[in-house]
Design a protein around this motif. Structure first.
Motif, PDB file in Angstrom:
ATOM      1  N   LYS A 126      43.720  41.730  36.767  1.00 15.92           N
ATOM      2  CA  LYS A 126      44.502  42.303  37.868  1.00 15.92           C
ATOM      3  C   LYS A 126      44.373  41.419  39.106  1.00 15.92           C
ATOM      4  N   CYS A 127      45.505  40.975  39.625  1.00 15.10           N
ATOM      5  CA  CYS A 127      45.512  40.211  40.872  1.00 15.10           C
ATOM      6  C   CYS A 127      45.120  41.137  42.011  1.00 15.10           C
ATOM      7  N   GLN A 128      44.124  40.726  42.773  1.00 14.02           N
ATOM      8  CA  GLN A 128      43.623  41.577  43.844  1.00 14.02           C
ATOM      9  C   GLN A 128      44.514  41.559  45.082  1.00 14.02           C
ATOM     10  N   ARG A 129      45.569  40.795  45.053  1.00  9.75           N
ATOM     11  CA  ARG A 129      46.505  40.772  46.188  1.00  9.75           C
ATOM     12  C   ARG A 129      47.781  41.539  45.866  1.00  9.75           C
ATOM     13  N   CYS A 130      48.354  41.328  44.696  1.00  7.20           N
ATOM     14  CA  CYS A 130      49.629  42.006  44.363  1.00  7.20           C
ATOM     15  C   CYS A 130      49.481  43.062  43.287  1.00  7.20           C
ATOM     16  N   TRP A 131      48.307  43.125  42.653  1.00  4.14           N
ATOM     17  CA  TRP A 131      47.969  44.144  41.660  1.00  4.14           C
ATOM     18  C   TRP A 131      48.670  43.958  40.322  1.00  4.14           C
ATOM     19  N   LYS A 132      49.398  42.877  40.142  1.00  4.77           N
ATOM     20  CA  LYS A 132      49.970  42.614  38.823  1.00  4.77           C
ATOM     21  C   LYS A 132      48.854  42.187  37.868  1.00  4.77           C
ATOM     22  N   ILE A 133      48.957  42.541  36.624  1.00  6.77           N
ATOM     23  CA  ILE A 133      47.995  42.146  35.588  1.00  6.77           C
ATOM     24  C   ILE A 133      48.617  40.996  34.813  1.00  6.77           C
ATOM     25  N   LEU A 134      48.031  39.803  34.992  1.00  9.15           N
ATOM     26  CA  LEU A 134      48.625  38.589  34.437  1.00  9.15           C
ATOM     27  C   LEU A 134      47.542  37.709  33.805  1.00  9.15           C
ATOM     28  N   PRO A 135      47.900  36.932  32.783  1.00  9.14           N
ATOM     29  CA  PRO A 135      46.903  36.086  32.090  1.00  9.14           C
ATOM     30  C   PRO A 135      46.323  34.993  32.982  1.00  9.14           C
ATOM     31  N   ASP A 136      47.093  34.551  33.999  1.00 10.67           N
ATOM     32  CA  ASP A 136      46.606  33.414  34.792  1.00 10.67           C
ATOM     33  C   ASP A 136      45.718  33.812  35.963  1.00 10.67           C
ATOM     34  N   VAL A 137      45.530  35.105  36.185  1.00 10.99           N
ATOM     35  CA  VAL A 137      44.690  35.540  37.308  1.00 10.99           C
ATOM     36  C   VAL A 137      43.265  35.030  37.081  1.00 10.99           C
ATOM     37  N   GLY A 138      42.695  34.458  38.145  1.00  9.07           N
ATOM     38  CA  GLY A 138      41.341  33.930  38.075  1.00  9.07           C
ATOM     39  C   GLY A 138      41.267  32.455  37.773  1.00  9.07           C
ATOM     40  N   THR A 139      42.449  31.831  37.583  1.00  7.49           N
ATOM     41  CA  THR A 139      42.459  30.390  37.274  1.00  7.49           C
ATOM     42  C   THR A 139      42.891  29.558  38.465  1.00  7.49           C
ATOM     43  N   HIS A 140      42.990  30.176  39.643  1.00  4.50           N
ATOM     44  CA  HIS A 140      43.512  29.464  40.817  1.00  4.50           C
ATOM     45  C   HIS A 140      42.446  29.353  41.903  1.00  4.50           C
ATOM     46  N   ALA A 141      42.769  28.615  42.941  1.00  6.99           N
ATOM     47  CA  ALA A 141      41.794  28.321  44.006  1.00  6.99           C
ATOM     48  C   ALA A 141      41.286  29.596  44.667  1.00  6.99           C
ATOM     49  N   HIS A 142      42.202  30.538  44.900  1.00 11.12           N
ATOM     50  CA  HIS A 142      41.794  31.800  45.511  1.00 11.12           C
ATOM     51  C   HIS A 142      41.394  32.773  44.415  1.00 11.12           C
ATOM     52  N   ALA A 143      40.202  33.287  44.547  1.00 18.46           N
ATOM     53  CA  ALA A 143      39.639  34.131  43.483  1.00 18.46           C
ATOM     54  C   ALA A 143      40.497  35.354  43.214  1.00 18.46           C
ATOM     55  N   HIS A 144      40.581  35.665  41.931  1.00 20.62           N
ATOM     56  CA  HIS A 144      41.228  36.886  41.471  1.00 20.62           C
ATOM     57  C   HIS A 144      42.678  37.012  41.957  1.00 20.62           C
ATOM     58  N   THR A 145      43.391  35.896  42.042  1.00 19.84           N
ATOM     59  CA  THR A 145      44.820  35.938  42.419  1.00 19.84           C
ATOM     60  C   THR A 145      45.660  35.313  41.320  1.00 19.84           C
ATOM     61  N   CYS A 146      46.924  35.663  41.338  1.00 14.69           N
ATOM     62  CA  CYS A 146      47.893  35.062  40.426  1.00 14.69           C
ATOM     63  C   CYS A 146      48.452  33.797  41.075  1.00 14.69           C
ATOM     64  N   LYS A 147      49.259  33.100  40.337  1.00 15.17           N
ATOM     65  CA  LYS A 147      49.809  31.831  40.828  1.00 15.17           C
ATOM     66  C   LYS A 147      50.627  32.039  42.095  1.00 15.17           C
TER      67      LYS A 147
END
Length: 968
Positions: free
Chosen positions: A940-961
């Motif tokens: 779950k992206c902690q900014r937009c709340w969408k549940i996506l496979p790429d969350v956690g793989t970006h510079a900002h923790a627990h966010t989607c692309k």
């Protein structure tokens, strides 16, 4: 969507773009509306719009105000009427017209005079002992006071108009023009003095027009009376039936209908209480004979033979009071039997007692057969004092209660052996609109306008009589809303008698004419017709008002040097107030700078009762003086009832006072109630209805509040061209184009419930329940410079301009609040705006058809997700990644061409044309679409709340692309 309570220690709440606005959900209308009223007055909004109309050479639009009466606080009907007018005026202004509105008041006439008389009676004074001019000045002051009160009450409703310079029928110029308009009747030959029965109020001692009469249940005496023949008819009595025993002394004939079957009947047996005598013969209509015998308590009777109506020809009857010693030969005259089409078999006996002085049908028959008129009834409803037996008795007393006249006649008929039966009946009966007392038909000398008199005035394009011109105007020149008004007014004009212009009162515009002493009304020189005399009268009224007519020496002044004043009598009757208001087209539309070039109004709007009132009198008056109707549109509203559909009454306690609604809710809620109703029919109002209206208001206000918050900081640099917008935003522009056409069409058709309905549905269904819901994610979480977010804000800006102006005529206070919340200014106002022009290329039928299919498929998906939410399988739709099975390849392609997952507010979504499994969810109203529920995979992206496979793989923790990029 964005969260307030993230599941990790990373808090991105301050990074989302939540709506920002100081616009409150709680409107506080009762307290704040007066502030806007003061602002509009300070800015002179109405005057600014007039200057704008002059500078822009806008087409004129004028709604001519039907004048309310200046004699009391406003009731809910006033509020309905003025609000409808205001919505019309404001909407046409914002559609590009120079829309002018001059409020007016009816100031003369009986209601005001009656109030002053009541004050006199309370002090034990007699009005007739007071100087006429002094009395009229008291009436004027009374009217002036209520004009001041009502003006502020109308303004509090938010009604725009030229309040600084309204029209009053008692203004000197108005009185002068009313007199001039009357003198046109004098000069064109339509004015005449006649003696005929008119509706008369014994309480008010004056003639009344149909428009001044209302009908209420009333219990009347009924009598069956024997008229015995001098000879013929085998000596049988002809039986009449009437509900007005007091008219028997005025009887001059008995009417029959040659088309009715009559018979000779013998009474064989009767109840001991019956006045019928065994063996007596009666002539009755066959269809009514049994009911007559029942009323007379006849227990046995025989029909002896047919009576051909030819047997009635030449038959002379005796008046029931003929030969009575105390009658002093008053009624020793012949009573002929006469044929009349007005005689029916609906009730009675088949014979009609005919008193030409006391009924229109009777009068017409009397004219046809030259029956003598009687003058037995005085102005106060009493018999003349020298009338034998009944002299001085009252038909109605001065409180409107029944006097002794009816019962005295019944007793006298019984004593004379003429009374066959008696009873009582409850029926609808005319009452004075003002005193609420019953009225009578009474023959009096009155002044009339002959509506079938041939006019040679050069204005014959639509006919050469008042009636012909009025009918042609209805048929060819006037549009009616609702259309039923056309037939109603047409029928009234088609069948109406001549117009009774005179009233025997003091407060009004006098009939400015003179009669030659000793001349008869039928003499050619009976009336003085002189243009110079007329001009002198008009000039005197213009300078000093109509009171000068009553100043001693006025006759001598205006007739000097033209005719010998001593040869003429001055007429002191006053004009019917409907003539006053019927003349307003002349001194308002024709004479004022803010009138119309041709003296014709675009709209007359009043209640349905004005088909016999202002619409009617204005049409007759103008047909005589300008040759046609003074209006192009007649708009009619119904009456206001309580929540149960009952007529409002202070005695019942079910009235709704406008001020009470304003104090509790504000004027905008009252105005919204008006806009929600189909005003062309009767409307209902009450606490529950107003609560529902307030709920609708809150939903609209919430929509606008969200827009204000979402548009915070929007500037032109963000604007996106239509061609660059996502399809959803282009579809929204298409909807705005559709709405633009509907709003304009409904406003032009005066259909405000249509305007409200399409806008309310748009705000609640298309916006709040769909577009806002879908695009919150883009608004809150997309980067400020993203194309999608800019497109959303661009479209919302365009929506804002349209909704705030489209709703401004209905909700002027709220839309001013909305407008100033976005565009704060010392001198700005939404009411200085026009409806924005809508580009033609916004309409896209193909796109609309495509999105109809997309939204239909979306309904199936959201319904499937709701099942899972109800079962607590998921808490929010973003936890889902459904598979949507679509049978139609075209629809599947449409769904794949857009971000259907965003539209359904899911984290992922798959569209397939594979056959759906049996367990798939299906919505019956969306055939060919089935949904298989799947949960979203990923974090779950902690900014937009969408549940996506790429969350956690970006510079900002627990966010989607998307969110990582937005955070930079």
């Amino acid at each position: 969507m964005c969260a307030d309570t993230p599941e990790t220690t990373v808090d991105y709440r301050d990074t989302v773009f939540l709506p920002e606005t100081e616009f409150q959900m709680r409107a506080g209308l009762p307290a704040r509306e007066p502030e806007w009223l003061a602002r509009w007055e300070r800015l002179a909004i109405y005057d600014q719009l007039r200057a704008k109309g002059s500078n822009d050479a806008r087409p004129s639009f004028v709604l001519h105000d039907g004048p309310p009466y200046a004699n009391g606080h406003l009731h809910i009907g006033h509020a309905l009427n003025k609000t409808i007018k205001d919505i019309i005026v404001r909407s046409h202004q914002m559609m590009g017209h120079d829309s002018r509105y001059v409020p007016g008041w009816d100031c003369h006439g009986l209601p005001i005079e009656w109030k002053i008389e009541e004050q006199y009676r309370a002090k034990g004074l007699n009005k007739d002992d007071v100087d006429t001019v002094a009395f009229r000045q008291e009436c004027r002051k009374f009217a002036e006071n209520w004009v001041t009160v009502q003006r502020e009450e109308f303004k509090r409703l938010g009604v725009t108009g030229n309040w600084a310079d309204p029209y009053l029928t008692m203004d000197f110029h108005a009185e002068a023009v009313i007199a001039e308009e009357f003198m046109k009747f004098l000069m064109n030959g339509t004015l005449y003095q006649g003696s005929k029965p008119v509706m008369w109020s014994p309480v008010e001692k004056t003639a009344l027009a149909e428009a001044e009469v209302e009908y209420h249940d009333h219990t009347s005496h009924t009598i069956w009376v024997r008229f015995r023949p001098v000879a013929g008819l085998d000596g049988a009595a002809v039986v009449i039936w009437t509900t007005t025993p007091w008219t028997i002394p005025q009887n001059r004939a008995v009417a029959y209908n040659p088309g009715i079957a009559y018979g000779l009947y013998r009474v064989d047996a009767a109840d001991e209480k019956s006045t019928a005598v065994a063996g007596e013969l009666l002539v009755l209509a066959d269809a009514l004979a049994e009911s007559v015998m029942t009323a007379a308590k006849v227990t046995g009777f025989t029909r002896l033979r047919d009576v051909a109506t030819s047997e009635f020809e030449g038959v002379v009857l005796k008046h029931p009071y003929a030969g009575l010693e105390e009658a002093q030969s008053e009624w020793d005259y012949d009573v002929p039997m006469l044929p009349g089409d007005h005689v029916t078999e609906d009730a009675g006996t088949g014979f009609v007692h005919t008193a030409p002085s006391h009924g229109d049908d009777d009068y017409q028959l009397g004219v046809k057969f030259r029956l003598p008129m009687t003058y037995n009834v005085e102005a106060d409803g009493t018999y003349r004092t020298d009338l034998p037996i009944f002299g001085g008795q009252a038909i109605l007393d001065q409180d409107g209660k029944e006097g002794p006249a009816n019962v005295s006649n019944i007793k006298q008929l019984a004593w004379a052996g003429a009374l066959l039966a008696k009873g009582k009946i409850k029926h609808s009966y005319p009452h004075s609109w003002r005193s609420k007392a019953p009225v009578i038909y009474r023959n009096t000398p009155q002044w009339f306008a002959a509506i079938d008199h041939t006019l040679d005035d050069g204005m014959g394009s639509y006919g050469d009589t008042i009636r012909a011109r009025a009918l042609r105007s209805i048929e060819e020149l006037v549009k009616f809303t609702p259309v039923s008004g056309r037939n109603r007014l047409h029928s009234m004009i088609e069948h109406r008698p001549d117009w009774v212009l005179s009233r025997q009162r003091a407060w009004g515009v006098p009939l400015t004419c003179f009669t030659r002493k000793g001349a008869k009304p039928t003499d050619a020189d009976f009336l003085l017709r002189d243009a110079e005399v007329n001009a002198r009268i008009a000039a005197a009224f213009e300078a000093d008002g109509a009171d000068v007519w009553y100043v001693q020496g006025f006759k001598e002044k205006v007739l000097a040097g033209i005719v010998d004043p001593s040869d003429y009598e001055q007429v002191y009757d006053v004009l019917d107030v409907w003539f006053d208001s019927g003349s307003t087209h002349a001194f308002v539309l024709r004479d004022r700078a803010d009138g119309t070039k041709d003296g014709i109004a675009d709209v007359y709007l009043e209640g349905t009762d004005q088909h016999r009132g202002w619409f009617h009198s204005s049409l007759l008056q103008a047909s005589a003086t300008i040759g046609r109707a003074p209006y192009r549109n007649v708009v009619t509203h119904g009456f206001t009832l309580d929540e149960k559909g009952m007529k409002m009454s202070k005695s019942i306690g079910n009235t709704v006072a406008p001020q009470e609604v304003i104090d509790e809710y504000g004027a905008d809620i009252l105005r919204l109630w008006v806009a929600q109703t189909d005003y062309t029919a009767d409307q209902r109002i009450g606490p529950k209805i107003l609560k529902g209206t307030a709920d609708s208001y809150r939903r609209l206000r919430n929509t606008l509040r969200f827009m204000l918050g979402a548009l915070a900081g929007f500037d032109e640099a963000e604007r996106v061209e239509r061609a660059d917008m996502p399809e959803l935003e282009r579809w929204m522009l298409h909807r705005l184009a559709e709405l633009d056409a509907e709003v304009h069409a409904n406003y032009r058709a005066f259909n405000f419930s249509g305007v409200f309905q399409v806008l309310f549905n748009f705000c609640t269904v298309d916006l709040s329940a769909f577009w806002f819901d879908v695009r919150k994610d883009a608004l809150y979480c997309d980067a400020p410079d993203s194309l999608r977010r800019r497109a959303v804000r661009t479209v919302m800006d365009l929506q804002f301009y349209r909704l705030s102006t489209w709703l401004a005529p209905i909700l002027p206070f709220t839309m001013e609040d909305v407008w100033l919340s976005r565009f704060p200014s010392e001198d700005g106002s939404v009411h200085l705006q026009d409806f924005p022009a809508t580009p033609a290329d916004w309409k896209d039928a193909a796109l609309a058809q495509k999105w109809e299919g997309i939204r239909r498929a979306r309904r199936a998906v959201t319904a499937a997700l709701e099942v899972q939410r109800t079962a607590k399988v998921i808490g929010a739709s973003l936890e889902a990644a459904p598979v949507v099975h679509v049978e139609d390849e075209g629809l599947a392609a449409a769904l794949r061409s857009v971000r259907f997952d965003d539209l359904c507010i899911t984290s992922a979504l798959t569209v397939t044309t594979d056959p759906a499994p049996n367990e798939a969810f299906r919505l019956p109203e969306v055939p060919g679409v089935a949904v298989v529920f799947e949960t979203a995979e990923g974090e779950k992206c902690q900014r937009c709340w969408k549940i996506l496979p790429d969350v956690g793989t970006h510079a900002h923790a627990h966010t989607c692309k998307r969110c990582d990029a937005a955070l930079g």
